[in-house]
Motif scaffolding. Structure first.
Motif, short mmCIF file in Angstrom:
data_model
loop_
_atom_site.label_atom_id
_atom_site.label_comp_id
_atom_site.label_asym_id
_atom_site.label_seq_id
_atom_site.Cartn_x
_atom_site.Cartn_y
_atom_site.Cartn_z
N THR A 118 1.12 -1.24 0.06
CA THR A 118 -0.33 -0.02 -0.03
C THR A 118 0.86 1.23 -0.15
O THR A 118 0.91 2.17 -0.50
CB THR A 118 -0.88 -0.02 1.40
N GLU A 119 2.28 1.16 0.90
CA GLU A 119 2.86 2.58 1.03
C GLU A 119 3.62 2.50 -0.64
O GLU A 119 3.99 3.77 -0.87
CB GLU A 119 3.60 2.09 1.70
N LYS A 120 4.08 1.50 -1.48
CA LYS A 120 4.82 1.66 -2.72
C LYS A 120 4.06 1.91 -3.55
O LYS A 120 4.04 3.32 -4.46
CB LYS A 120 5.01 0.34 -2.84
N ARG A 121 2.56 1.99 -3.48
CA ARG A 121 1.50 2.76 -4.19
C ARG A 121 0.85 3.38 -4.50
O ARG A 121 1.15 4.73 -5.35
CB ARG A 121 -0.10 1.68 -3.71
N LYS A 122 0.80 3.92 -2.57
CA LYS A 122 1.05 5.70 -2.41
C LYS A 122 1.95 6.33 -3.03
O LYS A 122 1.65 8.12 -3.52
CB LYS A 122 1.02 5.42 -1.05
N ILE A 123 2.88 5.89 -2.93
CA ILE A 123 4.49 6.71 -3.33
C ILE A 123 4.22 6.68 -4.93
O ILE A 123 4.49 7.67 -5.52
CB ILE A 123 5.59 5.77 -3.21
N GLU A 124 3.87 5.20 -5.60
CA GLU A 124 3.75 5.99 -7.40
C GLU A 124 3.01 7.34 -7.28
O GLU A 124 2.91 7.80 -7.88
CB GLU A 124 3.48 4.61 -7.73
N VAL A 125 1.85 6.56 -6.77
CA VAL A 125 0.54 7.66 -6.83
C VAL A 125 1.38 9.28 -7.19
O VAL A 125 0.88 10.50 -7.74
CB VAL A 125 -0.49 7.91 -6.59
N LEU A 126 1.64 9.74 -5.37
CA LEU A 126 3.11 10.97 -5.10
C LEU A 126 3.72 11.09 -6.21
O LEU A 126 3.51 12.39 -7.34
CB LEU A 126 3.41 10.08 -4.10
N GLU A 127 4.20 9.98 -7.04
CA GLU A 127 5.02 10.69 -8.16
C GLU A 127 4.88 11.25 -9.23
O GLU A 127 4.84 12.05 -9.80
CB GLU A 127 6.30 9.08 -8.73
N ARG A 128 3.77 10.49 -9.38
CA ARG A 128 2.80 11.24 -10.79
C ARG A 128 1.72 12.27 -10.37
O ARG A 128 1.80 13.15 -11.40
CB ARG A 128 1.48 9.74 -10.65
N GLU A 129 1.19 12.31 -9.75
CA GLU A 129 0.35 13.90 -9.16
C GLU A 129 1.44 15.49 -9.20
O GLU A 129 1.44 15.44 -9.60
CB GLU A 129 0.09 13.60 -7.36
#
Length: 791
Positions: A35-46
């Motif tokens: 879940t943390e990894k997905r959050k980081i990926e989302v933050l990168e894209r945002e």
């Protein structure tokens, strides 16, 4: 015995359920990591796709992580300033930034927020600041907004233990450092590797270069990888900063940087700026009167040197103005500097005497007045000094003291930076004369007199060394009256002051002669002019010799120079003995302290007994130096000395005498004998090496066992101590906050959550030992009661 049968359709057994429940936390941690990894990926894209709107004003509107938002909210940071709105979205995209903004505009948060959020995804940042106080301030802000993150931060500054910092350096994700100490770690600390650095921040870059760290900074950049993100922040942009940007930044986004520096000097709207024209000998009177009329204010007074800060602070403390006084300068120890900084930050009304060490970046809350007793060296320094007040939305006032000779030049320099400053007049009726009080202090306390002399010299030296001679004119200063205003009984004699006066006289005489030559072009008049010029040169040289007494003038030609002559040539004999080593006359050939070239005492010659007379050597050297000189002359004349060793027959030989190769070759029987001799030598050397290897291995084994024994003793001491349940992170004197940021190590999937048998045995053994200790204590109590007859 009948074993229990397991029905495969009845579901898992009780033991299987237990094992499954033990592994549930591991699975939940794995899910959390995903879940943390997905959050980081989302933050990168945002962050990459974020286009800041025109009305962007809140930190909550930025594409940053939840821990960063929580930390900002906890520290009461809600609205963003202009520099933060412009730079943070660019920094979050991973681009290099070259930013300039006025003091007090929030540059610290402008780079700390992207550092925290980018490290949330990558993990390695380095922040370099010019001074220790500014580094401590950055670290405190980082702690206030980064408490919800799981990585660790460290403070690396001078004045701390290098070994303690080295032990913890490799465990830190963020380092806040000063250039000198950081380069020391890079060169000396084993295992410190900066090749994986992702973010480099240079705060107050212009100040880093002004303080002489240019070579240090170049060496630091050589240690860092080229593929990094660099954020360079400064209040002013100079040519050196632009050169540094070209070296360390790749295609940077410029924020607040334009072609001219005029726009960079825009001052805060809530700042009132005034200047006051005061004679040099009246400065301390006006300053004392100003402090006495502003006892409920928070004031910073800037002076040009450490010695002036010490003198004004010590004298004003003894005169008891009625307000707390503090001082801050570069000659203090690190602990004292931090204490002064923290005291002044926490006080509601006080006066801080400081050098330019406090002029950059430091955020002192609620400063009412910034008083510049000594004029700054340039307009940029004035902007930084006065920027300690009127920060953010608060109000503040600035007062600049100028000498009559400095008024025009300083006003012109400030107008070039679009700094508008109004002139005010001093009321003579409100000014209190403190010259008599300073004279009494200097008469009663030799320490004050000594500090006054050093302050006198250091101020004149600062004027002498200033580059802009159109503003700072040493020859126009009332030197004698200035010495009286400091409470000194006389004007100290200074070599560079005498040279400046002599140079001024030379220039004046040459100007007069040039004017006479223009008026009268006759050959006789021109020859007379040249003769008068030579005469002026002779007079000036005589004047210089008369003004600056030399050691040789104290002894007449052909006279004997005794130890009493040397004693009377010492300076400031009435100063306390602890300053004796600073005040004695340095011997010729040694590097003397430039502050000690004043007040050389003379004495009349008198006859002494022949037993006390010593011949005056031409070079005036000590016996040891004369002996060394004779030894060098003997070596030059006769060559290096040789040492001979005599054999049993009494024949002399050199210590490292070489045998005749031809005779040795024949004695060994030719080539075969020589090869056999070489093989024999190799075998003997290999035996020695094997023996040495065995000895080395035994020593290493013994050291390892000793280290293991000490570690077990420490573990035993830890297990024997009672366990206290606390959730408050321990504070560290060195400034590290590892417990507040560190992420605990997670067990691997193959590990069971229950402790292994070996650990259970150790804990049980520790419990048994504690119970035995308790039993022994009870026995001793019973024995003591019996001896006292109370059982």
């Amino acid at each position: 015995m009948v074993k229990d049968q397991v029905n495969p359709l009845a579901g898992p057994s009780r033991h299987q359920n237990a094992r499954k429940s033990k592994k549930t936390p591991l699975r939940s941690n794995k899910v959390k990591k995903l879940t943390e990894k997905r959050k980081i990926e989302v933050l990168e894209r945002e962050a990459m796709d974020f286009i800041p709107p025109n009305d962007l004003s809140h930190f909550s509107d930025l594409p940053i992580s939840e821990p960063t938002k929580k930390g900002l909210k906890k520290a009461f940071f809600v609205n963003m300033t202009d520099i933060q709105t412009s730079s943070i979205p660019v920094s979050l995209k991973g681009k290099d930034v070259l930013a300039a903004a006025r003091t007090g505009s929030g540059k610290t948060l402008a780079f700390l927020v992207p550092v925290l959020d980018i490290l949330y995804r990558r993990r390695w940042a380095l922040i370099i600041s010019p001074t220790r106080e500014l580094a401590v301030q950055i670290f405190d802000v980082l702690r206030s907004i980064g408490g919800h993150h799981s990585f660790s931060a460290g403070l690396v500054i001078g004045g701390k233990s290098l070994k303690d910092e080295s032990d913890r350096l490799s465990r830190m994700n963020i380092l806040v450092a000063t250039p000198g100490r950081l380069l020391q770690h890079m060169d000396q600390t084993v295992g410190f590797d900066a090749s994986s650095l992702q973010i480099l921040v240079l705060d107050e870059a212009d100040r880093i270069l002004d303080m002489g760290f240019q070579r240090t900074l170049t060496a630091l950049l050589d240690h860092l990888p080229k593929s990094r993100q660099t954020l360079l922040f400064s209040a002013t942009q100079t040519d050196s900063v632009s050169d540094l940007a070209r070296l360390s930044l790749k295609d940077p986004t410029q924020i607040g940087v334009q072609g001219s520096n005029a726009s960079l000097s825009t001052m805060p709207k809530n700042l009132e700026q005034h200047y006051l024209v005061v004679e040099l000998d009246k400065k301390l009177d006006v300053l004392w009167s100003f402090i006495k009329t502003h006892l409920q204010s928070k004031i910073i007074v800037f002076l040009s040197s450490c010695k002036q800060v010490r003198f004004v602070f010590e004298t004003f403390c003894k005169m008891h103005p009625g307000v707390p006084l503090l001082n801050l300068h570069g000659k203090q120890k690190q602990s004292a500097r931090l204490t002064m900084y923290q005291k002044f930050t926490s006080m509601s009304h006080s006066v801080l005497f400081a050098t330019d060490i406090a002029a950059r970046g430091l955020d002192f809350p609620s400063v009412d007045w910034v008083v510049q007793l000594d004029a700054p060296e340039d307009a940029e320094t004035y902007i930084h000094r006065v920027g300690r007040t009127a920060r953010y939305e608060s109000k503040g006032k600035g007062l600049l003291f100028l000498l009559p000779s400095e008024e025009e030049g300083m006003k012109a320099a400030l107008e070039k930076k679009n700094v508008e400053i109004a002139k005010i007049k001093n009321r003579a009726s409100k000014t209190q004369n403190i010259q008599n009080q300073l004279q009494n202090l200097a008469f009663q306390d030799p320490e004050i007199k000594y500090l006054g002399q050093r302050a006198f010299v250091s101020y004149l030296r600062s004027i002498y060394l200033h580059k802009d001679k159109s503003i700072f004119k040493l020859e126009d200063l009332p030197v004698d009256r200035f010495a009286e205003s400091l409470g000194l009984p006389g004007t100290p004699k200074i070599k560079f002051l005498s040279k400046a006066i002599v140079k001024q006289k030379k220039n004046a005489s040459r100007a007069v002669e040039a004017a006479e030559a223009d008026v009268d072009e006759d050959d006789e008049s021109s020859s007379a002019a040249s003769g008068s010029e030579d005469e002026a040169d002779e007079n000036s040289s005589d004047e210089e010799e008369e003004t600056v007494p030399r050691v040789s003038e104290n002894v007449k030609a052909g006279a004997v120079r005794t130890k009493y002559d040397r004693m009377f040539e010492r300076k400031n004999q009435n100063v306390l003995s602890e300053h004796y080593s600073k005040l004695i006359e340095h011997e010729p050939g040694t590097v003397a302290d430039s502050d000690d070239d004043f007040i050389v005492l003379k004495r009349a010659d008198h006859d002494l007994p022949e037993s006390e007379m010593q011949p005056l050597d031409s070079s005036d050297l000590s016996k040891r130096k004369l002996k060394l000189g004779k030894a060098k002359q003997a070596i030059v004349k006769n060559g290096l000395p040789t040492k001979l060793v005599f054999d049993d027959d009494g024949n002399p030989h050199h210590v490292y005498e070489m045998a005749d190769p031809d005779a040795w070759y024949k004695a060994k029987g030719g080539l075969a004998g020589a090869k056999e001799e070489g093989q024999l030598f190799a075998r003997e050397e290999s035996k020695k090496m094997r023996v040495a290897d065995v000895v080395d291995k035994e020593e290493a084994k013994a050291k390892k066992q000793e280290k293991k024994r000490k570690r077990k003793e420490k573990e035993k001491m830890v297990t024997d101590q009672p366990i206290l349940a606390t959730f408050e992170p321990p504070s560290d004197d060195d400034g590290y906050v590892s417990p507040e940021f560190d992420l605990p190590d997670l067990p691997s999937e193959d590990e069971d959550m229950a402790p292994p048998p070996s650990k259970r045995n150790k804990s049980e053994a520790g419990f048994n030992r504690r119970s035995k200790n308790l039993t022994s204590l009870e026995d001793e109590e019973e024995l003591a009661l019996r001896l006292l007859g109370r059982s």
